[in-house]
Design a protein around this motif. Structure first.
Motif, PDB file in Angstrom:
ATOM      1  N   UNK A  27      40.395  29.838   0.927  1.00  0.00           N
ATOM      2  CA  UNK A  27      40.931  28.723  -0.111  1.00  0.00           C
ATOM      3  C   UNK A  27      40.918  27.423   0.513  1.00  0.00           C
ATOM      4  N   UNK A  28      41.075  26.096  -0.618  1.00  0.00           N
ATOM      5  CA  UNK A  28      41.077  24.795   0.106  1.00  0.00           C
ATOM      6  C   UNK A  28      42.424  23.852  -0.419  1.00  0.00           C
ATOM      7  N   UNK A  29      42.813  23.423   0.557  1.00  0.00           N
ATOM      8  CA  UNK A  29      43.873  22.367  -0.079  1.00  0.00           C
ATOM      9  C   UNK A  29      43.610  20.859   0.225  1.00  0.00           C
ATOM     10  N   UNK A  30      44.341  20.204  -0.499  1.00  0.00           N
ATOM     11  CA  UNK A  30      44.236  19.601  -0.857  1.00  0.00           C
ATOM     12  C   UNK A  30      45.980  18.198  -0.384  1.00  0.00           C
ATOM     13  N   UNK A  38      50.490  19.607   2.376  1.00  0.00           N
ATOM     14  CA  UNK A  38      49.165  19.580   1.473  1.00  0.00           C
ATOM     15  C   UNK A  38      49.443  20.543  -0.066  1.00  0.00           C
ATOM     16  N   UNK A  39      48.295  20.182  -0.842  1.00  0.00           N
ATOM     17  CA  UNK A  39      48.769  21.665  -1.763  1.00  0.00           C
ATOM     18  C   UNK A  39      47.792  22.073  -1.770  1.00  0.00           C
ATOM     19  N   UNK A  66      34.056  25.418 -10.945  1.00  0.00           N
ATOM     20  CA  UNK A  66      34.552  24.260 -11.521  1.00  0.00           C
ATOM     21  C   UNK A  66      36.151  24.179 -11.855  1.00  0.00           C
ATOM     22  N   UNK A  67      36.238  23.706 -12.787  1.00  0.00           N
ATOM     23  CA  UNK A  67      37.240  22.898 -13.124  1.00  0.00           C
ATOM     24  C   UNK A  67      38.615  23.900 -13.153  1.00  0.00           C
ATOM     25  N   UNK A  68      37.808  25.153 -14.391  1.00  0.00           N
ATOM     26  CA  UNK A  68      38.473  26.469 -14.902  1.00  0.00           C
ATOM     27  C   UNK A  68      38.576  27.255 -13.157  1.00  0.00           C
ATOM     28  N   UNK A  69      38.715  27.170 -12.040  1.00  0.00           N
ATOM     29  CA  UNK A  69      39.124  27.521 -10.745  1.00  0.00           C
ATOM     30  C   UNK A  69      39.897  26.900 -10.379  1.00  0.00           C
ATOM     31  N   UNK A  70      40.221  25.457 -10.779  1.00  0.00           N
ATOM     32  CA  UNK A  70      41.070  24.587  -9.537  1.00  0.00           C
ATOM     33  C   UNK A  70      42.244  25.174 -10.093  1.00  0.00           C
ATOM     34  N   UNK A  71      42.898  24.666  -9.201  1.00  0.00           N
ATOM     35  CA  UNK A  71      44.270  24.430  -9.746  1.00  0.00           C
ATOM     36  C   UNK A  71      44.775  22.647 -10.102  1.00  0.00           C
ATOM     37  N   UNK A  72      44.769  22.938 -11.361  1.00  0.00           N
ATOM     38  CA  UNK A  72      44.667  21.984 -13.000  1.00  0.00           C
ATOM     39  C   UNK A  72      45.413  20.782 -12.016  1.00  0.00           C
ATOM     40  N   UNK A  73      47.565  20.804 -12.122  1.00  0.00           N
ATOM     41  CA  UNK A  73      47.887  20.045 -11.478  1.00  0.00           C
ATOM     42  C   UNK A  73      47.216  19.375 -10.211  1.00  0.00           C
ATOM     43  N   UNK A  74      47.128  20.373  -8.907  1.00  0.00           N
ATOM     44  CA  UNK A  74      46.552  19.748  -7.461  1.00  0.00           C
ATOM     45  C   UNK A  74      45.197  18.636  -8.234  1.00  0.00           C
ATOM     46  N   UNK A  75      44.353  19.624  -9.155  1.00  0.00           N
ATOM     47  CA  UNK A  75      42.780  18.913  -9.160  1.00  0.00           C
ATOM     48  C   UNK A  75      43.205  17.726  -9.508  1.00  0.00           C
ATOM     49  N   UNK A  81      42.343  13.612   1.922  1.00  0.00           N
ATOM     50  CA  UNK A  81      41.778  14.975   2.999  1.00  0.00           C
ATOM     51  C   UNK A  81      41.826  16.343   2.012  1.00  0.00           C
ATOM     52  N   UNK A  82      40.813  16.579   2.596  1.00  0.00           N
ATOM     53  CA  UNK A  82      40.654  18.513   2.408  1.00  0.00           C
ATOM     54  C   UNK A  82      40.646  19.297   3.540  1.00  0.00           C
ATOM     55  N   UNK A  83      41.620  20.189   3.226  1.00  0.00           N
ATOM     56  CA  UNK A  83      41.632  21.087   4.011  1.00  0.00           C
ATOM     57  C   UNK A  83      41.361  22.706   3.905  1.00  0.00           C
ATOM     58  N   UNK A  84      40.205  23.057   3.989  1.00  0.00           N
ATOM     59  CA  UNK A  84      39.283  24.377   4.064  1.00  0.00           C
ATOM     60  C   UNK A  84      40.009  25.667   4.923  1.00  0.00           C
ATOM     61  N   UNK A  85      40.784  26.945   4.300  1.00  0.00           N
ATOM     62  CA  UNK A  85      41.049  27.629   5.456  1.00  0.00           C
ATOM     63  C   UNK A  85      39.513  29.254   5.034  1.00  0.00           C
ATOM     64  N   UNK A  86      39.345  29.663   6.410  1.00  0.00           N
ATOM     65  CA  UNK A  86      38.325  30.682   5.828  1.00  0.00           C
ATOM     66  C   UNK A  86      39.202  31.573   6.882  1.00  0.00           C
ATOM     67  N   UNK A  87      38.477  33.217   5.859  1.00  0.00           N
ATOM     68  CA  UNK A  87      38.678  33.822   7.162  1.00  0.00           C
ATOM     69  C   UNK A  87      37.680  35.022   6.838  1.00  0.00           C
ATOM     70  N   UNK A  88      37.863  36.550   7.792  1.00  0.00           N
ATOM     71  CA  UNK A  88      36.857  37.080   7.437  1.00  0.00           C
ATOM     72  C   UNK A  88      37.441  38.674   7.902  1.00  0.00           C
ATOM     73  N   UNK A  89      38.158  39.111   7.967  1.00  0.00           N
ATOM     74  CA  UNK A  89      39.392  40.733   8.351  1.00  0.00           C
ATOM     75  C   UNK A  89      38.575  41.343   8.219  1.00  0.00           C
TER      76      UNK A  89
END
Length: 118
Positions: A27-30, A38-39, A66-75, A81-89
């Motif tokens: 998950x990527x937040x800005x 962050x959004x 690409x642009x279709x995968x991103x939240x339009x308002x945030x993009x 700043x970029x926050x990247x959240x990773x998980x491996x459950x």
């Protein structure tokens, strides 16, 4: 697992290329160094299936968002700043992370759009 990175400048974001190294989800937040919360830019996206995660199969593939995968308002906002959240459950015994993340800025009015990846 989350990490904040400082970007080179504040511009709208066009697309992301993410090189996986064993993470199941990303998950990527800005955000902005000027403050505020962050959004979400890229809602939680699968990088590996549960079966692949458990077996350790294909841990190093690249996903293009690409642009279709991103939240339009945030993009469309300007962020540095970029926050990247990773998980491996699915597999707690192996380390996981990313090999790279490339952030492509939206083209300015007088620029050509980024070329499509080959």
């Amino acid at each position: 697992l989350g990490r904040v990175s400082q970007l080179g400048g504040s511009r709208p974001i066009h697309s992301l290329h993410i090189g996986n190294d064993g993470a199941a989800f990303v998950e990527v937040l800005v955000g902005s160094s000027a403050g505020g919360d962050f959004q979400v830019l890229l809602p939680s996206a699968a990088l590996m299936s549960p079966g692949e995660s458990r077996a350790g199969a294909e841990p190093r593939r690249v996903r293009l968002f690409g642009p279709d995968s991103l939240v339009k308002a945030a993009a469309q906002g300007t962020w540095d700043r970029l926050r990247v959240v990773l998980s491996q459950p699915y597999c707690q015994s192996r380390p996981f992370g990313l090999s790279f993340i490339r952030v492509f800025a939206a083209p300015e009015d007088n620029e050509a759009p980024p070329e499509a990846p080959v």
